[in-house]
Structure formats: C-alpha cells, structure tokens
Design a protein around this motif. Sequence first.
Motif, mmCIF file in Angstrom:
data_model
loop_
_atom_site.group_PDB
_atom_site.id
_atom_site.type_symbol
_atom_site.label_atom_id
_atom_site.label_comp_id
_atom_site.label_asym_id
_atom_site.label_seq_id
_atom_site.Cartn_x
_atom_site.Cartn_y
_atom_site.Cartn_z
ATOM 1 N N MET A 77 34.490 20.972 61.542
ATOM 2 C CA MET A 77 33.556 20.630 60.462
ATOM 3 C C MET A 77 33.394 19.129 60.311
ATOM 4 O O MET A 77 32.268 18.607 60.240
ATOM 5 N N CYS A 78 34.519 18.409 60.230
ATOM 6 C CA CYS A 78 34.445 16.954 60.062
ATOM 7 C C CYS A 78 33.821 16.290 61.292
ATOM 8 O O CYS A 78 33.017 15.361 61.158
ATOM 9 N N GLY A 79 34.203 16.777 62.474
ATOM 10 C CA GLY A 79 33.607 16.240 63.693
ATOM 11 C C GLY A 79 32.108 16.483 63.732
ATOM 12 O O GLY A 79 31.335 15.610 64.152
ATOM 13 N N GLY A 80 31.680 17.671 63.276
ATOM 14 C CA GLY A 80 30.253 17.983 63.237
ATOM 15 C C GLY A 80 29.500 17.115 62.249
ATOM 16 O O GLY A 80 28.413 16.609 62.537
ATOM 17 N N MET A 81 30.087 16.931 61.065
ATOM 18 C CA MET A 81 29.444 16.083 60.058
ATOM 19 C C MET A 81 29.351 14.634 60.541
ATOM 20 O O MET A 81 28.339 13.960 60.348
ATOM 21 N N SER A 82 30.413 14.170 61.181
ATOM 22 C CA SER A 82 30.427 12.796 61.682
ATOM 23 C C SER A 82 29.410 12.616 62.811
ATOM 24 O O SER A 82 28.706 11.602 62.867
ATOM 25 N N ALA A 83 29.328 13.603 63.705
ATOM 26 C CA ALA A 83 28.326 13.537 64.775
ATOM 27 C C ALA A 83 26.913 13.579 64.207
ATOM 28 O O ALA A 83 25.996 12.935 64.740
ATOM 29 N N THR A 84 26.734 14.325 63.110
ATOM 30 C CA THR A 84 25.437 14.351 62.450
ATOM 31 C C THR A 84 25.055 12.968 61.936
ATOM 32 O O THR A 84 23.902 12.536 62.050
ATOM 33 N N MET B 37 52.019 26.398 60.383
ATOM 34 C CA MET B 37 52.643 26.898 59.158
ATOM 35 C C MET B 37 52.013 26.222 57.941
ATOM 36 O O MET B 37 51.703 26.859 56.934
ATOM 37 N N HIS B 38 51.803 24.924 58.047
ATOM 38 C CA HIS B 38 51.171 24.186 56.951
ATOM 39 C C HIS B 38 49.747 24.675 56.731
ATOM 40 O O HIS B 38 49.307 24.851 55.586
ATOM 41 N N GLU B 39 49.022 24.938 57.828
ATOM 42 C CA GLU B 39 47.647 25.401 57.699
ATOM 43 C C GLU B 39 47.589 26.766 57.020
ATOM 44 O O GLU B 39 46.760 27.010 56.154
ATOM 45 N N PHE B 40 48.506 27.665 57.428
ATOM 46 C CA PHE B 40 48.501 29.003 56.846
ATOM 47 C C PHE B 40 48.880 28.973 55.375
ATOM 48 O O PHE B 40 48.387 29.745 54.569
ATOM 49 N N GLN B 41 49.775 28.033 54.995
ATOM 50 C CA GLN B 41 50.130 27.886 53.599
ATOM 51 C C GLN B 41 48.932 27.424 52.781
ATOM 52 O O GLN B 41 48.864 27.617 51.580
ATOM 53 N N SER B 42 47.978 26.781 53.463
ATOM 54 C CA SER B 42 46.760 26.320 52.797
ATOM 55 C C SER B 42 45.599 27.277 53.053
ATOM 56 O O SER B 42 44.444 26.879 53.078
ATOM 57 N N ASP B 43 45.926 28.568 53.305
ATOM 58 C CA ASP B 43 44.971 29.636 53.598
ATOM 59 C C ASP B 43 44.416 29.585 55.008
ATOM 60 O O ASP B 43 43.685 30.473 55.412
ATOM 61 N N GLY B 44 44.717 28.501 55.779
ATOM 62 C CA GLY B 44 44.286 28.421 57.162
ATOM 63 C C GLY B 44 42.782 28.325 57.339
ATOM 64 O O GLY B 44 42.278 28.420 58.426
ATOM 65 N N THR B 45 42.048 28.169 56.230
ATOM 66 C CA THR B 45 40.600 28.054 56.328
ATOM 67 C C THR B 45 40.156 26.782 55.640
ATOM 68 O O THR B 45 40.795 26.301 54.719
ATOM 69 N N GLY B 46 39.060 26.253 56.073
ATOM 70 C CA GLY B 46 38.542 25.031 55.476
ATOM 71 C C GLY B 46 37.105 25.232 55.035
ATOM 72 O O GLY B 46 36.375 26.027 55.602
ATOM 73 N N SER B 47 36.709 24.501 54.022
ATOM 74 C CA SER B 47 35.320 24.516 53.581
ATOM 75 C C SER B 47 34.823 23.081 53.513
ATOM 76 O O SER B 47 35.603 22.140 53.409
ATOM 77 N N TYR B 48 33.503 22.932 53.545
ATOM 78 C CA TYR B 48 32.923 21.597 53.476
ATOM 79 C C TYR B 48 33.293 20.908 52.165
ATOM 80 O O TYR B 48 33.478 19.694 52.129
ATOM 81 N N LEU B 49 33.411 21.684 51.089
ATOM 82 C CA LEU B 49 33.757 21.109 49.792
ATOM 83 C C LEU B 49 35.155 20.493 49.815
ATOM 84 O O LEU B 49 35.405 19.456 49.186
ATOM 85 N N ASP B 50 36.075 21.126 50.566
ATOM 86 C CA ASP B 50 37.445 20.612 50.650
ATOM 87 C C ASP B 50 37.486 19.183 51.179
ATOM 88 O O ASP B 50 38.360 18.400 50.794
ATOM 89 N N ILE B 51 36.569 18.860 52.067
ATOM 90 C CA ILE B 51 36.575 17.542 52.692
ATOM 91 C C ILE B 51 36.398 16.449 51.643
ATOM 92 O O ILE B 51 36.980 15.368 51.744
ATOM 93 N N PHE B 52 35.637 16.754 50.611
ATOM 94 C CA PHE B 52 35.382 15.750 49.577
ATOM 95 C C PHE B 52 36.347 15.876 48.402
ATOM 96 O O PHE B 52 36.468 14.969 47.594
#
Length: 506
Positions: free
Chosen positions: A421-428, A252-267
């Motif tokens: 995304m975060c896991g991928g960036m961290s593994a990178t 529910m919280h994710e959907f309230q936040s559009d349920g999508t993430g972008s790399y820019l959001d992380i920062f």
Amino acid sequence: MTIDLSMPGSSGLLDDVGGKKHMNFFSNRYVLALTGAAGIGGFLFGYDTGVISGALLYIRDDFPAVRDNYFLQETIVSMALVGAIIGAAGGGWINDTYGRRKSTLVADMLFALGSLVMCAAGGPYILILGRLLVGLGVGIASVTAPVYIAEAAPSEIRGGLVSTNVLMITGGQFFSYLINLGFTEVPGTWRWMLGVAAVPAILQFVLMLFLPESPRWLFWKDEKAKAISVLEKIYDSDRLEEEVELLASSSMHEFQSDGTGSYLDIFKSKELRLAFFAGAGLQAFQQFTGINTVMYYSPTIVQMAGFTSNKLALLLSLIVAGMNAAGTIVGIYLIDRCGRRRLALTSLAGVVVSLAILAMAFILQSSSDICSNALNGACQGALGWFAVAGLALYIAFFSPGMGPVPWAVNSEIYPEAYRGMCGGMSATVNWVSNLIVAQTFLSIVGLVGTGLTFLIIAGIAVLAFIFVALYVPETKGLSFEQVELLWKERAWGNQGNRQSLLGAAP
C-alpha cells in the motif's frame, strides 16, 4: 544472537564478518535470476516512457486528425502516465492481497494487451486506449518489481539488487531510442515501435509462472513451509535459521496487529506517517529535480541551446540516455557501500551545480551584450556546448543517486502489512509528479525563459537536499525488522529501540 551491520567485503562469494556470513552481489545466481526476471517489468516501464517520443512523429503522418491537434498528441503521450497513476494506486492493494507474483502476471497481461491494441489501432482513440492499458501495467510494475526484489534480497545487497530494476528502466529508455532509429525505414514504423513491447511482457509472464512468490509475503500469509523452501535457495543453513527467526518475530507482531493494513492506518500511525513522508518525498523530488524534463525534452533542450539539426539533437539525446543507464550501474555499485542517504545527498549537490551551469549558459546565450557582433556565431556555439556540458553533468550526478535511491528506499522502509500500500501510494506520487513536470516544463520555459526555468529547478534541488538531510534516515545493511525499529525510535524517541538496532538480541 547479535545482528552485525558491517558491510560485505569485496573478495570471495561470501565474507565472514563478526561470525555472520555476508553475500556479495554475485554470490547467489538464484537471487540474480529472480532480480532479472522481475526487472523485465522495469525494462517495459522504461521502454514505454521512451518509445512514444519517436513513434509520435509517424503517428502524426498516418492520422490527419492527430497531425494538427496538439491536444490529441498530448493525450496520446500522457494517457500512459494517467494509466500509471491508476495502476500504481491500485497496485499496492493488489500486491498485499494477491502477492507480488500475481501482481507481476497482471501487469504483463496489461502490457501485452495494450501493446497489441496500439499495434493494431485503426484510429487515434483506439491508440489512446492501448496507451491507457500499457500505463496500467507500468503503474503496477513500478510498485511490484522493487518490492519483489527487495523481499528476496539479503539485506547487505538489497540496495544494489533493487537498483538493478532502475538499470532496467534506464536501459529500456535507451533501447527504445535504438528501436525508434531501427524502425524508421520499415513499413508500419510506429506500429512496430509500440507493438514490440509485447515480446518482453510475454517473456516475463512465462518466467514468472516458474518463479516463486516473495518469501516474506508467503510468511506473512502464514504459508511458512513455502516461504522456507524459497529461503533455502537463497541462504546457507546458518543464515537461514537467523532469517526465519527474524521473519517469525516480525510475523508474530503483524498477527498481533490483525495482520491486515488499511490506508487509514498509514495516517493514524506516527511511525508509518514518518516513513511514508520520507518515501513519498523522495519520489516527488526525483521528478521535480528535473530528470524527466531531461529525458522527455532532451532533443528540445539541445535545440534550445542552438543545435538546430534534428539528427544532432537525436544523437545527443541518445548519448544522454546512454549516460543515464551507465550512471545507474555506478549507483548499483555504490548504494550498498556508501549508503542511500549519502548517495542521494552527493547526487543532489551535483545536480544543483549542473543545473546552475545549464541556467547560466542559457541566460548568457539570451543576452545580446555578452557576444560581440563579429564573434557572435562562435560565441553562441561555445555557449551551446556549455549548455550540453551542463546537461551531461546533470545526468552524471543524477543517475547514480536520485535515480535508484528513491526506489530502493521505498522498497525497504515500510512494514510487511503496509509495504504494498505505501509503496503504491508513493509510486503514485512519483507518477503524478512526473505528469506535472511533463505538462508544465515547456509552458514555464515560454513564460520565464529557459535559463530561469533551470534556476527554479535548481532551487527545488536545494530543497530536496535539505529534505533528505532532515527526513531520510540511512537504511544501508539493515534488515526490515531493524528498519521498523528505526522508525519507532524516530517517532517516539525510544532509546531501547536504538540499542536493539545496534545489535541487541532480537
């Protein structure tokens, strides 16, 4: 409903603590099957990073262009790391968009194709292409396997199950050394060494066709019926209801936040920045505290210590790889009992001491005054064994802690919408750090000497200890939802979040 954070006991399949049933590591064969199947990706990860050291000896014999061209040799070795960097960077997006299961299937296809291309390579450049394809598979698998396991695992044994993937990595490295020894007398030596990796890749591909998608990813994508059907195989009816409620609240919280993430959001998000800083920092320090210096160059280090025999150097290196795998088993046992943070701090403290021993052995060995001329040979031999003892102590401390902890922490500290995304960036970050270490170790040794090089790595380990103490929170036994509250508290100092973390009704 109160969330109990107590750890499971050691007896019985399920322990009832505070009215809530907890699983132990072997409670559910279905979860173990999921973990084992996903862990084949870790095995391939380890095998590929280990096998090239032996294969390269025979590649040089078959291709005259490679024999006298050090740059070409380095390219053959490092191209898999380049592929892994690209695969990890893109693997996070693939995970979040198409799911953990499809990401694993893509990684397996790349593994199998790359292995077959290397096996059939008619020249060094085709071999480099195969190494790139395998590296892409390694990168995607390094992101996908920990996340897939973590999202299917009960919170109280999540660390141990994710660490099983690290055991598969270290086991793959050990197996690669055995394969190198086993194929030394077989025609087409290096082709067998590199081509055999296609077998476990095909096996995992077939297994994943019959295994489900991550229940958390399904729930996040609003496929609730499928998610619940998977969860029913993991939890009993009482625990199932609780897990579904937690997932529903999180979704529910994710959907309230559009349920999508972008790399820019992380920062842009403070709590995401803090989580990514902790996760990426752990991955960088895992490499810069020297583990792949030891794994890639252990025969060289042994020879630097005075053991000139190739056979003895390879044998001692095989023992080092075996100790690395055995230490990971200890880590699996401890990570959900002692906690991630304490295990990492203890590991790093031991790493500092062992690196200091290694450094001292090499410094004393290079000093012409420490041994009298009459006893010089015996003295140098003793210092050589002193260095080997430091190497063994290093592995004994590193493998249970800083081996599994970074992967376990990164699989659980990010919200669902950003976990891939975060896991991928961290593994990178991990793979880039790996490449830097692999490409610079021997150059630094040539510049400042072996002893001082290990002192520098010991200094980095001290910085890693301080980093973990200041920036990495304990996540032992916490649900993903509780971990989110933890980061919000760290970001904004909300004491209400702390009360929720300690057991208020969700």
